[in-house]
Design an enzyme around this catalytic site. Structure first.
Site, PDB file in Angstrom:
ATOM      1  N   ILE A  16     -13.369   4.642 -15.145  1.00  0.00           N
ATOM      2  CA  ILE A  16     -13.089   4.914 -13.732  1.00  0.00           C
ATOM      3  C   ILE A  16     -11.424   3.716 -13.594  1.00  0.00           C
ATOM      4  O   ILE A  16     -11.225   3.336 -14.577  1.00  0.00           O
ATOM      5  CB  ILE A  16     -13.684   4.512 -12.789  1.00  0.00           C
ATOM      6  CG1 ILE A  16     -14.342   3.478 -13.187  1.00  0.00           C
ATOM      7  CG2 ILE A  16     -14.985   5.493 -12.728  1.00  0.00           C
ATOM      8  CD1 ILE A  16     -15.256   2.560 -11.806  1.00  0.00           C
ATOM      9  N   TYR A  59     -23.017  -5.299 -18.552  1.00  0.00           N
ATOM     10  CA  TYR A  59     -22.306  -4.996 -16.667  1.00  0.00           C
ATOM     11  C   TYR A  59     -23.649  -4.813 -16.292  1.00  0.00           C
ATOM     12  O   TYR A  59     -24.497  -4.192 -16.857  1.00  0.00           O
ATOM     13  CB  TYR A  59     -21.047  -4.030 -16.474  1.00  0.00           C
ATOM     14  CG  TYR A  59     -21.483  -2.237 -16.807  1.00  0.00           C
ATOM     15  CD1 TYR A  59     -22.428  -1.867 -15.356  1.00  0.00           C
ATOM     16  CD2 TYR A  59     -20.877  -1.785 -18.411  1.00  0.00           C
ATOM     17  CE1 TYR A  59     -22.735  -0.754 -15.537  1.00  0.00           C
ATOM     18  CE2 TYR A  59     -21.973  -0.323 -18.111  1.00  0.00           C
ATOM     19  CZ  TYR A  59     -22.491   0.351 -16.995  1.00  0.00           C
ATOM     20  OH  TYR A  59     -22.926   0.721 -16.899  1.00  0.00           O
ATOM     21  N   PHE A  75     -18.785  -5.154 -10.090  1.00  0.00           N
ATOM     22  CA  PHE A  75     -19.418  -5.051 -11.488  1.00  0.00           C
ATOM     23  C   PHE A  75     -19.008  -6.239 -11.904  1.00  0.00           C
ATOM     24  O   PHE A  75     -17.870  -7.426 -11.711  1.00  0.00           O
ATOM     25  CB  PHE A  75     -18.582  -3.896 -12.918  1.00  0.00           C
ATOM     26  CG  PHE A  75     -18.250  -2.634 -12.533  1.00  0.00           C
ATOM     27  CD1 PHE A  75     -19.425  -1.925 -13.196  1.00  0.00           C
ATOM     28  CD2 PHE A  75     -17.743  -1.661 -11.609  1.00  0.00           C
ATOM     29  CE1 PHE A  75     -19.383  -0.692 -13.061  1.00  0.00           C
ATOM     30  CE2 PHE A  75     -17.433  -0.668 -11.021  1.00  0.00           C
ATOM     31  CZ  PHE A  75     -18.679  -0.011 -12.196  1.00  0.00           C
ATOM     32  N   TYR A 101     -15.173   6.177  -8.016  1.00  0.00           N
ATOM     33  CA  TYR A 101     -15.243   8.131  -8.187  1.00  0.00           C
ATOM     34  C   TYR A 101     -15.335   8.466  -6.435  1.00  0.00           C
ATOM     35  O   TYR A 101     -15.749   9.937  -6.415  1.00  0.00           O
ATOM     36  CB  TYR A 101     -17.092   8.448  -8.146  1.00  0.00           C
ATOM     37  CG  TYR A 101     -17.252   7.258  -9.504  1.00  0.00           C
ATOM     38  CD1 TYR A 101     -17.460   8.165 -10.089  1.00  0.00           C
ATOM     39  CD2 TYR A 101     -17.753   6.246  -9.765  1.00  0.00           C
ATOM     40  CE1 TYR A 101     -18.026   8.014 -11.337  1.00  0.00           C
ATOM     41  CE2 TYR A 101     -18.566   5.268 -10.772  1.00  0.00           C
ATOM     42  CZ  TYR A 101     -18.419   6.852 -12.206  1.00  0.00           C
ATOM     43  OH  TYR A 101     -18.705   5.934 -13.480  1.00  0.00           O
ATOM     44  N   PHE A 104     -26.840   0.026  -9.115  1.00  0.00           N
ATOM     45  CA  PHE A 104     -26.922   1.286  -9.498  1.00  0.00           C
ATOM     46  C   PHE A 104     -26.920   1.670 -10.663  1.00  0.00           C
ATOM     47  O   PHE A 104     -26.937   2.295 -11.455  1.00  0.00           O
ATOM     48  CB  PHE A 104     -25.820   2.113  -8.732  1.00  0.00           C
ATOM     49  CG  PHE A 104     -24.521   1.547  -9.020  1.00  0.00           C
ATOM     50  CD1 PHE A 104     -23.927   1.911 -10.408  1.00  0.00           C
ATOM     51  CD2 PHE A 104     -23.592   0.364  -8.109  1.00  0.00           C
ATOM     52  CE1 PHE A 104     -22.255   1.619 -11.083  1.00  0.00           C
ATOM     53  CE2 PHE A 104     -22.741   0.790  -9.179  1.00  0.00           C
ATOM     54  CZ  PHE A 104     -21.985   0.351  -9.906  1.00  0.00           C
ATOM     55  N   ASP A 105     -26.472   1.056 -11.465  1.00  0.00           N
ATOM     56  CA  ASP A 105     -26.591   0.628 -13.305  1.00  0.00           C
ATOM     57  C   ASP A 105     -26.149  -0.341 -13.884  1.00  0.00           C
ATOM     58  O   ASP A 105     -25.750  -1.454 -12.969  1.00  0.00           O
ATOM     59  CB  ASP A 105     -25.009   1.607 -13.497  1.00  0.00           C
ATOM     60  CG  ASP A 105     -25.326   2.250 -14.589  1.00  0.00           C
ATOM     61  OD1 ASP A 105     -26.609   2.185 -15.598  1.00  0.00           O
ATOM     62  OD2 ASP A 105     -24.053   2.453 -15.231  1.00  0.00           O
TER      63      ASP A 105
END
Length: 565
Positions: A85, A55, A128, A111, A65-66
């Protein structure tokens, strides 16, 4: 009409402007956009499944962010067990391997108001881009999909069997991690005794030679949590596309099938026999490796003496001339673990389709069978007789070699004069005129190991059907000329026509021929008379000066070492 159209255009522009400048509508639930769906979806993710996926995670403004890609490893997790999540747990359900989704997750399913440290601010919507690589369930076992089954399957893989197979190994998303084909060598192993990963041990059971199947296994039956440390990641499902080439068990002996035995089989091979046979040799999957037919020559060998591989030694015992059989030989009775190099791989089962052309034993003598004998048989052939006979010659398998009938004339010889092979000499003895015989002559009494070029193969057993047409009685052994009447006491003087006390070659020849023509003497039949007379003259000419003196001249009865007068 024109005014209405202008009004409608104005209103549509206004709506578009309002949409562009309106504040974002808050998400109540996840939003999924399927950007790629594979044509085939064998399995979709369910709650409780374990997945591996890649992802990229970004905020709505596009800031990343990731990313699992940045870490160089997929994200691996159970679905629906609160290890993710909530929004991702929901988004993964229903995905297929190789499917790609864009997922938007509202804060309350991500979150929330707390965020995640310094990485994700509170109340963040997360985007995502997800690519599913793998899915399995702890309850999964080995899955087998057979897509080719041979028409004949005489045996299936069992525990402790030794197999040779080719494979392509891929991950569930199709990534190739290994292939025996690229190494151009089969994978060879025992099955069911722990030499393989558990899934392959199970997946190979029940296969037939020539069968093709796809074996899919979860990581618990593959390389588990840690993978193989190289090409197979941890927790990866494995897919093997397998074709089985060979199968045997160390307890196997040879197998004889497809026997075609001729109706007439008076003799079968035993240890020590010499056999001539044709063969086609192939591997168990049908791959051809050798043939005597391609060389246009039989394979000739002793059986039971270790001259051929052990399995062939055994398979050639008890066969008849003309018999055909298939001999299947396990590697421990063939070429073993090493094979022969380029043609026969190590640990290969061999299949020989053989055809027995002939066989004999070095102790064999000529077989003589009388097929016809006239009622009157006063005179029988013996050594020295001049005989005339017809024959049909063939090999033991019936292949025709020659026949005097084709030439319209008999074959004429003197028995005992080494004018034919020894086996024929034996078969022609003690025959009557008009008698017929069937002779079987082993090669050591026939044409031997060399045979006759383009006519009789080396080491071939010969078959002759013969008929004695005529015979002329020969002379006593050791004689080339005999007198029918009493010998003249003035023999030397009668030969010496010019009375010079010397007998010239011409005088000698004229005299002997006159005796023969007048019936007073007889030359050995079947030979050139002038060569016989020359030999007789040479034996009388003791000093070799080309003339015979009275002192040199002797009758046969007066000496023991010459074959003339």
């Amino acid at each position: 009409m024109i005014q209405c159209m202008q009004l409608m255009l104005f209103l549509s522009v206004l709506v578009a402007f309002a949409a562009c400048n309106a504040p974002p509508v808050p998400l109540d639930d996840i939003f999924i956009e399927k950007t790629f769906v594979p044509e085939q979806c064998v399995r979709a993710v369910k709650v409780g499944d374990y997945v591996r996926y890649h992802y990229n995670g970004v905020f709505p403004d596009g800031k990343k962010f990731d990313s699992s890609y940045d870490r160089g490893s997929s994200y691996n997790v159970f679905v629906g067990k609160k290890q993710l999540i909530e929004g991702m747990d929901k988004a993964l359900v229903g995905m297929c391997v190789n499917e790609r989704r864009l997922v938007k997750i509202p804060p309350h399913l991500a979150y929330g108001s707390r965020g995640y440290g310094d990485i994700i601010p509170p109340d963040s919507i997360l985007h995502f881009d997800v690519l599913l690589l793998d899915v399995w369930n702890p309850e999964d076992g080995v899955q087998i999909n057979t897509y080719h089954t041979p028409s004949v399957c005489s045996r299936k893989v069992e525990v402790s069997d030794y197999v040779r197979y080719h494979y392509n190994g891929t991950l569930l998303d199709g990534t190739l991690f290994d292939s025996s084909h690229t190494r151009m060598r089969t994978y060879d192993t025992y099955v069911g005794i722990g030499w393989l990963i558990a899934g392959m041990d199970q997946g190979l059971l029940g296969m037939c030679v020539g069968e093709k199947r796809i074996i899919t296994m979860p990581p618990s039956l593959g390389y588990g949590e840690n993978g193989d440390g190289s090409d197979i990641p941890g927790q990866a499902s494995l897919v093997f596309d397998v074709v089985l080439l060979d199968l045997h068990n160390p307890r196997d002996g040879i197998t004889v099938t497809n026997q075609k035995v001729p109706e007439s089989c008076t003799r079968k091979t035993v240890t020590g026999d010499f056999v001539r046979y044709h063969y086609n040799g192939s591997l168990l999957d049908g791959t051809f490796f050798d043939s005597s037919y391609s060389r246009n020559r039989t394979y000739d060998t002793y059986v039971g003496r270790g001259y051929v591989i052990a399995g062939m030694d055994e398979g050639l015992i008890g066969v008849c001339v003309g018999e055909k059989r298939t001999i299947t030989i396990p590697p421990h009775l063939a070429y073993g673990e090493e094979g022969t190099g380029s043609k026969i791989p190590g640990s290969a089962v061999l299949v020989f389709d053989i055809h027995i052309i002939d066989f004999h034993n070095p102790s064999d003598s000529t077989e003589v069978a009388v097929t016809y004998k006239p009622e009157e048989c006063d005179k029988q052939t013996k050594k020295g007789d001049f005989i005339k006979y017809h024959y049909n010659a063939s090999l033991l398998d019936g292949t025709s070699i020659d026949s005097t009938y084709n030439y319209g004339k008999t074959y004429n010889i003197v028995l005992g004069a080494n004018q034919v092979v020894p086996g024929m000499e034996d078969g022609l003895m003690e025959m009557c005129v008009g008698e017929k015989r069937h002779l079987v002559i082993p090669p050591h009494l026939g044409y031997g190991e060399r045979g006759v070029t383009d006519e009789v193969p080396g080491s071939a057993v010969m078959v002759f059907d013969i008929e004695l047409v005529d015979m002329e009685e020969g002379l006593p052994e050791g004689y080339m000329f005999i007198w029918n009447d009493d010998v003249s006491p003035d023999l030397f003087a009668e030969m010496d026509m010019d009375e010079n006390k010397l007998v010239e070659p011409s005088e000698f020849t004229d005299y002997i021929m006159r005796q023969v023509n007048e019936g007073k003497g007889r030359l050995a039949p079947g030979f050139d008379p002038y060569r016989i007379i020359d030999n007789m003259f040479s034996n009388q000419d003791r000093n070799g000066d080309g003339k015979i003196t009275e002192a040199e001249f002797k009758l046969k009865a007066d000496e023991s070492t010459h074959d003339e007068l």
